[in-house]
Write a protein that holds these residues in place. Structure first.
Motif, PDB file in Angstrom:
ATOM      1  N   ILE A 372     -15.040  89.951 -40.701  1.00 24.49           N
ATOM      2  CA  ILE A 372     -13.839  89.238 -41.115  1.00 24.49           C
ATOM      3  C   ILE A 372     -13.687  89.400 -42.621  1.00 24.49           C
ATOM      4  CG2 ILE A 372     -13.807  87.524 -39.259  1.00 24.49           C
ATOM      5  CD1 ILE A 372     -15.112  85.538 -41.234  1.00 24.49           C
ATOM      6  N   ALA A 373     -12.483  89.147 -43.111  1.00 26.74           N
ATOM      7  CA  ALA A 373     -12.219  89.134 -44.560  1.00 26.74           C
ATOM      8  C   ALA A 373     -11.057  88.176 -44.781  1.00 26.74           C
ATOM      9  CB  ALA A 373     -11.910  90.522 -45.084  1.00 26.74           C
ATOM     10  N   PRO A 374     -11.305  86.863 -44.738  1.00 26.08           N
ATOM     11  CA  PRO A 374     -10.210  85.895 -44.863  1.00 26.08           C
ATOM     12  C   PRO A 374      -9.384  86.116 -46.126  1.00 26.08           C
ATOM     13  CG  PRO A 374     -12.272  84.807 -44.286  1.00 26.08           C
ATOM     14  CD  PRO A 374     -12.616  86.218 -44.627  1.00 26.08           C
ATOM     15  N   ALA A 375      -8.090  85.854 -46.012  1.00 30.48           N
ATOM     16  CA  ALA A 375      -7.205  86.052 -47.159  1.00 30.48           C
ATOM     17  C   ALA A 375      -7.601  85.162 -48.323  1.00 30.48           C
ATOM     18  CB  ALA A 375      -5.758  85.780 -46.747  1.00 30.48           C
ATOM     19  N   ARG A 376      -8.070  83.935 -48.009  1.00 32.40           N
ATOM     20  CA  ARG A 376      -8.398  83.003 -49.082  1.00 32.40           C
ATOM     21  C   ARG A 376      -9.478  82.031 -48.612  1.00 32.40           C
ATOM     22  NH1 ARG A 376      -7.222  78.008 -51.534  1.00 32.40           N
ATOM     23  NH2 ARG A 376      -6.603  78.146 -53.753  1.00 32.40           N
ATOM     24  N   ILE A 377     -10.546  81.933 -49.367  1.00 32.21           N
ATOM     25  CA  ILE A 377     -11.548  80.898 -49.154  1.00 32.21           C
ATOM     26  C   ILE A 377     -11.769  80.198 -50.486  1.00 32.21           C
ATOM     27  CG2 ILE A 377     -12.664  82.153 -47.264  1.00 32.21           C
ATOM     28  CD1 ILE A 377     -14.919  82.932 -49.137  1.00 32.21           C
ATOM     29  N   SER A 378     -12.110  78.917 -50.445  1.00 32.64           N
ATOM     30  CA  SER A 378     -12.220  78.203 -51.714  1.00 32.64           C
ATOM     31  C   SER A 378     -13.171  77.024 -51.616  1.00 32.64           C
ATOM     32  CB  SER A 378     -10.848  77.706 -52.172  1.00 32.64           C
ATOM     33  OG  SER A 378     -10.283  76.811 -51.233  1.00 32.64           O
TER      34      SER A 378
END
Length: 438
Positions: A372-378
């Motif tokens: 996976i490569a989520p668009a945004r993690i924070s």
């Protein structure tokens, strides 16, 4: 070696280190927890609330049950477990001791109470509890703790010390001395405990006080339990340090050598510990009011966010994190995922709208995982975009007793500084530039 292979080496050796059932104060964290729960269907069942990571509402629910029935051993044990998450030792001991008194056959409550004592370095009080569960691994730790002469983790030296990283990849590593011997390179991994390779233990002259046998990934593995006379980290020396050793699967360092062991959270939680990836150093402060003030002043200058900090199981740090539109929810902070920034299960990935690459599966022991490569993690204002990760059937719910949105790991933290303030139970993270792997 694939990313999954390298991470498997960390996962496998942790599964048997401790029984995972051992499990900003709670009040400061409650507003965040309340916000995280708005998307969840309304419920008054404290067990469901706890499982969803809504610790504040769950605690109030258990308190309500106890007003109706003060002898509810389960509610008592759960209130103790919630208190232990934030190292509220007085409340944890009070609730857990009463739960064990009412339900002496509750092995989980006994392990949590034992862990409450272990985290305070009062290991002698943990011994009878661990011996009474009937579990051979618990018995091995009981024998190890019974063999500690005096108080463990006796600390001497500086109030603060800085250990330069030998390297940042595959994981951060520093030089440490065991039993007064030459310095050796240890990996830092917050998802691990303090462990040595068998070779390191033999060369340091360690004696096993007990052994335990586990079967990670279908293999038979013997773990040895002992006590180090001394462990020197920069300008700080620790004495009477409980440690385990075994045939540790570790990655090769950039110079081709192998690490001597792993520095994990069971050591780090004795300090205010900063992993400064950007500055390439491990900074350890004693847990004093003066060091907390200094840390907060630094956080003010650098603009670091201050988030809640919990310890899940007996050694895995957690805070609040988000993936795409989902969150903030409880997230674990196991930094040992080599080449990985985020790990999620399939349910949470789909809930957050994360695309799962089913066309490129990888086998991680008995588990199949997908990129996976989520668009945004924070975490707070620290943002990662398109950071490499994996989806798999991670056992966090069974290990911790509550769900996490995912695990934030190595690639997300590079170029940042992260601090685990185990004095105030706060997690600090510098925002920096957004980590972008896209």
């Amino acid at each position: 070696m694939t990313r999954a292979d390298t991470y498997e080496s960390i996962i496998d050796r942790r599964r048997f280190l401790r029984r995972a059932g051992l499990a900003v104060g709670l009040g400061a964290a409650l507003p965040l927890m309340e916000g995280a729960g708005r998307a969840m269907a309304a419920t008054s069942d404290p067990d469901r609330l706890f499982e969803a990571g809504r610790f504040g509402p769950a605690d109030r629910g258990y308190a309500s049950l106890l007003r109706e029935n003060p002898g509810d051993a389960h509610a008592l044990a759960q209130r103790g477990r919630i208190a232990l998450l934030s190292n509220d030792f007085g409340r944890a001991e009070r609730f857990l001791a009463r739960a064990v008194e009412l339900a002496p056959g509750n092995g989980s409550a006994k392990r949590h109470l034992a862990d409450c004592f272990v985290r305070q370095d009062d290991v002698a009080r943990a011994v009878p509890l661990l011996r009474s569960t009937g579990d051979p691994t618990d018995a091995a730790y009981a024998d190890q703790y019974a063999g500690v002469t005096g108080r463990p983790y006796q600390m001497a030296g500086a109030q603060k010390t800085r250990l330069p990283f030998v390297s940042v990849d595959p994981l951060p590593s520093v030089r440490v001395s065991v039993n007064g011997g030459p310095e050796r390179t240890f990996l830092i991994d917050t998802g691990g405990t303090l462990a040595l390779t068998t070779k390191t233990a033999q060369e340091a002259g360690l004696r096993a006080m007990a052994t335990s046998t586990t079967h990670p990934a279908g293999q038979t593995l013997t773990t040895y339990h002992g006590v180090m006379e001394s462990y020197r980290l920069g300008d700080v020396v620790l004495r009477n340090v409980p440690v385990v050793w075994y045939d540790l699967r570790v990655p090769t360092l950039p110079d081709g050598s192998l690490p001597a062991g792993v520095i994990g959270t069971t050591l780090l939680y004795h300090f205010i510990a900063t992993m400064d990836y950007a500055g390439q150093a491990l900074v350890l402060r004693r847990k004093t009011a003066a060091q907390v003030r200094e840390l907060r002043a630094e956080a003010g200058r650098t603009g670091a966010d201050r988030l809640p900090l919990w310890i899940a199981g007996d050694h895995v740090p957690c805070t609040m994190g988000s993936v795409n539109h989902d969150g903030p929810r409880v997230a674990s902070l196991d930094t040992g995922g080599m080449g990985l920034g985020i790990l999620m299960n399939e349910k949470n990935a789909k809930r957050a709208g994360v695309e799962i690459d089913y066309d490129h599966p990888q086998d991680m022991g008995p588990m199949r995982v997908y990129p996976i490569a989520p668009a945004r993690i924070s975490l707070g204002r620290a943002v990662g975009r398109n950071v490499t990760g994996l989806v798999g059937d991670w056992p966090w719910l069974s290990l911790f007793g509550f769900e996490t949105i995912g695990n934030f790991s190595h690639e997300f933290f590079k170029r940042r500084a992260i601090t685990f303030d185990y004095a105030s139970m706060e997690f600090h993270i510098t925002a920096g530039a957004a980590v972008n792997a896209g």
